[in-house]
Design a protein around this motif. Structure first.
Motif, PDB file in Angstrom:
ATOM      1  N   LEU A  79     -18.140  19.054 -20.046  1.00 28.99           N
ATOM      2  CA  LEU A  79     -18.011  17.773 -20.738  1.00 28.99           C
ATOM      3  C   LEU A  79     -16.685  17.082 -20.407  1.00 28.99           C
ATOM      4  O   LEU A  79     -16.647  15.874 -20.155  1.00 28.99           O
ATOM      5  N   LEU A  80     -15.606  17.834 -20.391  1.00 29.98           N
ATOM      6  CA  LEU A  80     -14.282  17.240 -20.180  1.00 29.98           C
ATOM      7  C   LEU A  80     -13.900  17.067 -18.714  1.00 29.98           C
ATOM      8  O   LEU A  80     -13.241  16.078 -18.361  1.00 29.98           O
ATOM      9  N   ARG A  81     -14.292  17.994 -17.851  1.00 36.88           N
ATOM     10  CA  ARG A  81     -13.837  17.927 -16.462  1.00 36.88           C
ATOM     11  C   ARG A  81     -14.185  16.597 -15.785  1.00 36.88           C
ATOM     12  O   ARG A  81     -13.341  16.035 -15.070  1.00 36.88           O
ATOM     13  N   PRO A  82     -15.369  16.032 -16.017  1.00 39.30           N
ATOM     14  CA  PRO A  82     -15.694  14.751 -15.368  1.00 39.30           C
ATOM     15  C   PRO A  82     -14.807  13.579 -15.814  1.00 39.30           C
ATOM     16  O   PRO A  82     -14.761  12.550 -15.139  1.00 39.30           O
ATOM     17  N   MET A  83     -14.077  13.723 -16.907  1.00 38.20           N
ATOM     18  CA  MET A  83     -13.192  12.648 -17.362  1.00 38.20           C
ATOM     19  C   MET A  83     -11.924  12.560 -16.512  1.00 38.20           C
ATOM     20  O   MET A  83     -11.160  11.610 -16.652  1.00 38.20           O
ATOM     21  N   TYR A  84     -11.696  13.540 -15.684  1.00 36.54           N
ATOM     22  CA  TYR A  84     -10.512  13.564 -14.833  1.00 36.54           C
ATOM     23  C   TYR A  84     -10.942  13.257 -13.409  1.00 36.54           C
ATOM     24  O   TYR A  84     -11.493  14.116 -12.719  1.00 36.54           O
ATOM     25  N   PRO A  85     -10.711  12.032 -12.950  1.00 39.61           N
ATOM     26  CA  PRO A  85     -11.205  11.615 -11.636  1.00 39.61           C
ATOM     27  C   PRO A  85     -10.521  12.331 -10.471  1.00 39.61           C
ATOM     28  O   PRO A  85     -11.103  12.432  -9.394  1.00 39.61           O
ATOM     29  N   GLU A  86      -9.331  12.856 -10.695  1.00 39.68           N
ATOM     30  CA  GLU A  86      -8.620  13.544  -9.624  1.00 39.68           C
ATOM     31  C   GLU A  86      -9.265  14.892  -9.351  1.00 39.68           C
ATOM     32  O   GLU A  86      -9.642  15.612 -10.277  1.00 39.68           O
ATOM     33  N   ALA A 124      -9.126   4.593 -22.742  1.00 42.40           N
ATOM     34  CA  ALA A 124     -10.221   3.646 -22.980  1.00 42.40           C
ATOM     35  C   ALA A 124     -11.327   3.701 -21.917  1.00 42.40           C
ATOM     36  O   ALA A 124     -12.505   3.539 -22.257  1.00 42.40           O
ATOM     37  N   PRO A 125     -11.019   3.911 -20.640  1.00 40.90           N
ATOM     38  CA  PRO A 125     -12.096   3.931 -19.640  1.00 40.90           C
ATOM     39  C   PRO A 125     -13.059   5.113 -19.787  1.00 40.90           C
ATOM     40  O   PRO A 125     -14.116   5.126 -19.172  1.00 40.90           O
ATOM     41  N   PHE A 126     -12.702   6.085 -20.591  1.00 41.34           N
ATOM     42  CA  PHE A 126     -13.509   7.292 -20.711  1.00 41.34           C
ATOM     43  C   PHE A 126     -14.264   7.303 -22.029  1.00 41.34           C
ATOM     44  O   PHE A 126     -13.762   6.873 -23.057  1.00 41.34           O
ATOM     45  N   ARG A 127     -15.485   7.828 -21.979  1.00 42.13           N
ATOM     46  CA  ARG A 127     -16.305   7.963 -23.176  1.00 42.13           C
ATOM     47  C   ARG A 127     -15.804   9.184 -23.948  1.00 42.13           C
ATOM     48  O   ARG A 127     -16.041  10.324 -23.537  1.00 42.13           O
ATOM     49  N   VAL A 128     -15.073   8.920 -25.038  1.00 45.62           N
ATOM     50  CA  VAL A 128     -14.534  10.004 -25.860  1.00 45.62           C
ATOM     51  C   VAL A 128     -15.261   9.965 -27.201  1.00 45.62           C
ATOM     52  O   VAL A 128     -14.989   9.117 -28.044  1.00 45.62           O
ATOM     53  N   ALA A 132     -16.549  15.392 -27.213  1.00 49.39           N
ATOM     54  CA  ALA A 132     -15.369  15.486 -26.350  1.00 49.39           C
ATOM     55  C   ALA A 132     -14.139  15.854 -27.184  1.00 49.39           C
ATOM     56  O   ALA A 132     -13.314  16.682 -26.769  1.00 49.39           O
ATOM     57  N   HIS A 133     -14.038  15.243 -28.343  1.00 45.08           N
ATOM     58  CA  HIS A 133     -12.951  15.554 -29.280  1.00 45.08           C
ATOM     59  C   HIS A 133     -12.939  17.050 -29.608  1.00 45.08           C
ATOM     60  O   HIS A 133     -11.908  17.723 -29.531  1.00 45.08           O
ATOM     61  N   ASP A 134     -14.099  17.572 -29.959  1.00 41.05           N
ATOM     62  CA  ASP A 134     -14.198  18.983 -30.340  1.00 41.05           C
ATOM     63  C   ASP A 134     -13.898  19.913 -29.168  1.00 41.05           C
ATOM     64  O   ASP A 134     -13.223  20.932 -29.334  1.00 41.05           O
ATOM     65  N   ALA A 135     -14.384  19.551 -27.974  1.00 40.70           N
ATOM     66  CA  ALA A 135     -14.128  20.364 -26.789  1.00 40.70           C
ATOM     67  C   ALA A 135     -12.630  20.364 -26.463  1.00 40.70           C
ATOM     68  O   ALA A 135     -12.049  21.414 -26.153  1.00 40.70           O
TER      69      ALA A 135
END
Length: 173
Positions: A79-86, A124-128, A132-135
């Motif tokens: 869930l979280l890894r895709p929020m990091y584009p690098e 803001a660009p990421f769906r949180v 995601a909060h819990d993870a």
């Protein structure tokens, strides 16, 4: 005059100016100080500095350990890894460590490099959402527990992290 009743400006013969030989005294505690001239002087209370939270918990090493362990969890999280584009999480880890160090009283390197944190804007660009909060908090809990901080420090840091995580939520669900 005897030492117990010295001239005005002296307490038991100790100067109150916080200076010794014309030089300002420095120190971290409001205790009498014996200068190299053999006189006891009082360090002014307004020069007393309490250690910052950053210093109390071990400084840079502690925050780098916390953030490194956190990103180990993020790296494996679907869930979280895709929020990091690098591809490499190293730069994100560095930014987060610098932010936390500055927030808790360490060096101002984060702001010197990146300006104002603007956390909500940067996220803001990421769906949180709540998941995601819990993870995020789950990985942070593991990292925080592994630090072995004193209970009062652990509680203070955890309270901030839960507040910060809640303030990043920008999507229902």
């Amino acid at each position: 005059m005897d030492d117990d009743h010295g001239p005005p400006g002296l307490i038991n013969g100790a100067r109150r100016s916080g200076r010794c030989g014309g030089k300002p005294l420095t120190g971290r505690s409001a205790v009498p100080h014996v200068c190299d001239h053999g006189r006891v002087t009082e360090i002014p209370r307004d020069t007393v500095q309490e250690p910052t939270f950053y210093e109390q918990v071990g400084g840079e090493e502690t925050f780098r350990r916390l953030v490194h362990r956190f990103y180990q969890g993020v790296a494996e999280d679907p869930l979280l890894r895709p929020m990091y584009p690098e591809e490499d999480l190293g730069p994100a880890e560095e930014r987060f460590a610098l932010f936390l160090m500055q927030y808790w009283g360490g060096p101002r390197t984060y702001s010197d490099r990146r300006g104002h944190p603007r956390l909500r804007m940067r996220h803001a660009p990421f769906r949180v959402d709540r998941a995601a909060h819990d993870a995020w908090l789950s990985h942070m809990r593991v990292a925080l527990d592994e630090l072995g901080l004193a209970p009062e420090h652990e509680r203070q840091l955890w309270d901030y992290l839960t507040y910060a995580a809640a303030s990043m939520v920008n999507t229902d669900g």
